[in-house]
Design an enzyme around this catalytic site. Structure first.
Site, short mmCIF file in Angstrom:
data_model
loop_
_atom_site.label_atom_id
_atom_site.label_comp_id
_atom_site.label_asym_id
_atom_site.label_seq_id
_atom_site.Cartn_x
_atom_site.Cartn_y
_atom_site.Cartn_z
N ASP A 16 0.60 -1.02 0.17
CA ASP A 16 0.34 0.49 0.07
C ASP A 16 0.90 1.41 -0.01
OD1 ASP A 16 -2.28 -2.52 0.31
OD2 ASP A 16 -2.89 -0.84 2.14
N ARG A 97 -0.39 3.24 17.33
CA ARG A 97 -0.44 4.67 17.05
C ARG A 97 -0.60 6.36 17.05
NH1 ARG A 97 0.10 1.01 13.41
NH2 ARG A 97 -1.12 -0.46 12.71
N ASP A 126 -7.81 2.47 12.23
CA ASP A 126 -6.51 3.43 11.96
C ASP A 126 -6.40 4.84 11.22
OD1 ASP A 126 -4.95 1.83 13.69
OD2 ASP A 126 -4.24 0.52 12.11
N SER A 178 -3.73 -9.74 6.94
CA SER A 178 -3.19 -8.31 6.66
C SER A 178 -2.37 -9.16 7.97
CB SER A 178 -4.41 -7.25 6.23
OG SER A 178 -4.27 -6.27 6.93
#
Length: 402
Positions: A16, A97, A126, A178
């Site tokens: 990505d 995060r 996210d 993923s």
């Protein structure tokens, strides 16, 4: 549209973000600076990441070592709250995060960027976590979220796009899972996991042994805490990061820390994911065991309430908010009593507290013994019970009178 001259992209080296670099340059005619956060995902994931970023078109790539800060400044405070999202999930993705996004903002300000970018999809949590941090720390910077803008829909689209730009990639259309890893955990989504009635195959799991392959003999580990912080394992002093890393290896061998859950995402949909948190499960269980020894009933109940509330605050990306700081401060206050030693038994997926001791222990064998004692008069319980149940007695009398 505001003219973007320089953007800092949260870059992983995966498919990505490799596609995002040329897309940003194409769409915004801007310089792209790649930012990579080392939060303990492992040398294999970081190998060659700078070269990949440059090959994709980035002007530079900054790999920032956040491992120790991640454990000391984020994981440890979160552990003190006892946060478990929906009763099961140890929040490994959510807790990473804030530190990643904060470091990304710091780099953007340092290099004079006017925008931030990330590779989060429009379906997930996210995007909220990253952008909430951006808003709290640098609201003046523009935010670019390619997955919400471009027309590409699949891995094949991304691979074809990179091929059209002559950008090399090690990704392939056959990759079905993923994954997201850091020092605390690794998550797995996609593939057969998209069917909640399908049992995960062993190829899903990458850190931990299956229960069938785990040793048939238990292993005991001793954990020493000071004010809620793990300071030593099996009598050896360790930094918080090194202690976690060591316990990951020990617990993974025994199949500890696997969960398979269907969770409620912030954006409204449910998702199915498998998580492996071996060392974290041991530390969390040990700390909860220590709490039972040193916190009284009211304090323990309050800590449980903090854990429930903070699990949603953290999951929803609200780390840099007053409510998060208030809850963390409350948990920190309660954790001052959490000093002591806990012994955990590792066996076939279980991490069971079997021994506990603390200089702050409220447990008294003299009071709780089933044998004869000289410190507790059992007759006193009658008056306590009469007062404790007084409201029920009055209600019953009122009912009889009417």
């Amino acid at each position: 549209m505001t003219q973007i001259k320089k953007v800092v992209l949260a870059y992983s080296g995966g498919l990505d973000t490799s596609a995002i670099i040329p897309w940003l340059k194409e769409q915004h005619d801007c310089e792209v600076v790649a930012f990579v956060a080392d939060v303990g995902q492992g040398a294999e994931e970081l190998e060659g990441v700078e070269a990949k970023a440059i090959a994709s078109g980035a002007s530079s790539c900054h790999v920032v070592d956040l491992k120790d800060a991640f454990v000391s400044e984020y994981i440890n405070p979160i552990l003190k709250t006892g946060a478990l999202y929906e009763g099961t999930y140890l929040l490994g993705t959510a807790m990473a995060r804030p530190i990643i996004a904060k470091a990304q903002v710091e780099l953007a300000l340092k290099v004079g960027a006017d925008a931030l970018a990330h590779g989060c999809t429009g379906k997930g949590n996210d995007q909220v976590r990253f952008e909430s941090t951006y808003a709290a720390l640098a609201p003046e910077l523009s935010v670019i979220a390619p997955w919400r803008e471009w027309t590409m829909k699949s891995r094949t689209d991304l691979l074809n796009y990179l091929a059209s730009k002559n950008i090399p990639t090690t990704a392939s259309a056959e990759k079905i899972y993923s994954r997201d890893a850091n020092a605390w955990h690794i998550s797995h989504e996609g593939g057969e996991l998209e069917d909640p009635y399908c049992e995960p195959s062993e190829q899903v799991w990458t850190w931990t042994q299956s229960l069938e392959q785990a040793p048939n003999e238990a292993q005991y580990v001793s954990l020493q805490f000071e004010a809620g912080v793990l300071t030593a394992v099996d009598g050896e002093s360790m930094t918080p990061y090194n202690a976690l890393n060591y316990l990951n290896g020990v617990a993974a061998k025994h199949g500890v820390g696997r969960i398979d859950i269907v969770e409620n995402r912030l954006v409204g949909m449910k998702s199915r994911g498998c998580y492996e948190t071996p060392g974290g499960t041991v530390i969390n269980n040990a700390l909860r065991g220590l709490e039972t020894l040193v916190l009284d009933k009211a304090a323990f109940k309050f800590r449980e309430q903090i854990g429930l509330e903070f699990s949603h605050v953290l999951y929803d990306g609200r780390w840099f908010t007053p409510v998060a700081q208030a809850q963390l401060a409350a948990a920190e206050s309660l954790a001052q009593a959490l000093t002591g030693e806990i012994v955990v038994k590792l066996y076939k997926g279980h991490a069971t507290v079997v021994k506990r001791q603390s200089p702050n222990s409220l447990y008294s064998e003299a009071f709780s013994t089933f044998e004869e004692d000289e410190v507790y008069n059992q007759k006193h319980a009658e008056g306590f019970i009469r007062l404790f149940s007084l409201s029920s007695r009055i209600a019953a009398m009122h009912k009889e009178q009417n």
